[in-house]
Design an enzyme around this catalytic site. Sequence first.
Site, mmCIF file in Angstrom:
data_model
loop_
_atom_site.group_PDB
_atom_site.id
_atom_site.type_symbol
_atom_site.label_atom_id
_atom_site.label_comp_id
_atom_site.label_asym_id
_atom_site.label_seq_id
_atom_site.Cartn_x
_atom_site.Cartn_y
_atom_site.Cartn_z
ATOM 1 N N SER A 207 0.819 -1.243 0.268
ATOM 2 C CA SER A 207 -0.080 0.032 -0.094
ATOM 3 C C SER A 207 0.989 1.036 -0.192
ATOM 4 C CB SER A 207 -0.830 -0.110 1.304
ATOM 5 O OG SER A 207 -0.344 0.699 2.431
ATOM 6 N N LYS A 208 0.342 2.432 -0.255
ATOM 7 C CA LYS A 208 1.158 3.614 -0.500
ATOM 8 C C LYS A 208 1.745 3.852 0.872
ATOM 9 C CE LYS A 208 -2.250 7.196 0.249
ATOM 10 N NZ LYS A 208 -3.609 6.883 0.332
ATOM 11 N N ARG A 209 1.459 3.228 1.918
ATOM 12 C CA ARG A 209 2.160 3.630 3.175
ATOM 13 C C ARG A 209 3.410 2.798 3.561
ATOM 14 N NH1 ARG A 209 -2.987 4.461 3.712
ATOM 15 N NH2 ARG A 209 -3.345 2.075 3.892
ATOM 16 N N ASP A 210 3.302 1.607 2.723
ATOM 17 C CA ASP A 210 4.502 0.786 2.812
ATOM 18 C C ASP A 210 5.920 1.418 2.551
ATOM 19 O OD1 ASP A 210 3.311 -1.556 4.073
ATOM 20 O OD2 ASP A 210 2.317 -1.914 2.093
#
Length: 444
Positions: A207-210
């Site tokens: 996800s874009k948070r990883d």
Amino acid sequence: MSIRVRFAPSPTGFFHIGSARTALFNWLYARHHGGKFILRIEDTDRERNTDDALRVLLEGMRWLGLDWDEGPEAGGEYGPYFQSERNAIYDKHLQILRDKGLAYDHEGAVFFKVSGEPQVINDLVRGRVERKEEKDFVIYRSNGTPVFHFVNVVDDMTMGITDVIRGEDHLSNTSKHCELFKAFGVEPPRFGHIPLILKQQGPGKMSKRDAGALIEEYDHRHFIPAAVRNYLALLGWSPKDNREILSAEELVSLFDLGGVTKNNAKFDERKLSFINAQYLHALPADEYLQLARSYLQKANWSDEATRSPENQYLDQVLLLCQEKLHAVDSIPAFIDYFFVFDYQYAPKAVKKIMKKGDPVQRVREFVEAASQIETWNEAELEKCITTLAETHEVGTGEYIHPCRLGVSGTNAGPGFYGLLVVLGKDRTLERLQRFVENPPSVVG
Ligand code: GLU
């Protein structure tokens, strides 16, 4: 018929690694087949799409070297390339379906009438996939805006797309899309659904948070674009001979969808760093120096030294360290001691080196012998150390290790003789003199 593929991102403000990989596979496919690579912006979600979001995307594409033949800034005969500018085209196509009796109104929305036939595709990655749409589905919302399935198909059709290469998350949409193509009396394009990218640890997709999920991050961390592109190509694809370092030309010539795995690909930061390091080592001197210098400037590293007449010294230091670097942002840690005299001795190195033999005596002997050297080069230095080792009947390591510690404070770094040559005679002897007078002591 010549190949036309497209990358169709929705600008979200981020350039996700999964999107970038989809873009790359389309680009490679187009270049491999001598076809056209089209960039189409799926910006129907007005709330989210801004100029900034588009900029992130275009910059990311350019950074990776993925040039597009048609699309924003490039133009082309099949425009507009922004969905937000294609409403007239969509309305016209809605009318075609209405005229055929395949679209009808229900509770304010417009529904598409499915055939109910099983839809079979021979996916270029997954093989035969069969799926049936049982229920009519919405193509225009009650607020009058067309939905994704409809605009996606109308665009692929009117832009003459021959091959749709996209993420596997769209595989389940394909039967709807095939229904629509056929309703317009058009043969669906070929499809290739590429595996998702899973996070390095734990289940689920990136996800874009990883960490490592966004392309703009690699730019900020001074990765080499060609290395990131090389790594992305290996996320779900490999050449037959399993090579890992491949230039853009090699990727273009070897890439085909048959080499794409059905299994999901796992993000592997270490592999990416390894590939980046290989690229760093292989950079031609002038490119490398430019990269390193611009990094040092951005990192506010000792501006004085980069501008001073010692300029050449900095270049020599940088070149000496090139083959040992893992990443551009570790340059300061690698070169600091070349520029300061009061560097610390690393406790681990001290422990390793000061306990064996008589390091201080060895360094003293070297200082004496080396001060006689007239031409300070690798051959002379090596001869000096070999002679000393023979005379005192010890291994050359007994000189090399403490001397390295003495001039750098560590037990790792570039080749020893090259190190002394770059430091020069004065710095070397001065540093070793300090070591002899005030040797580091082992703690713990
Ligand atoms: N805008 C869609 C996406 O970003 C495009 C899907 C497709 O490639 O057909 O997932």
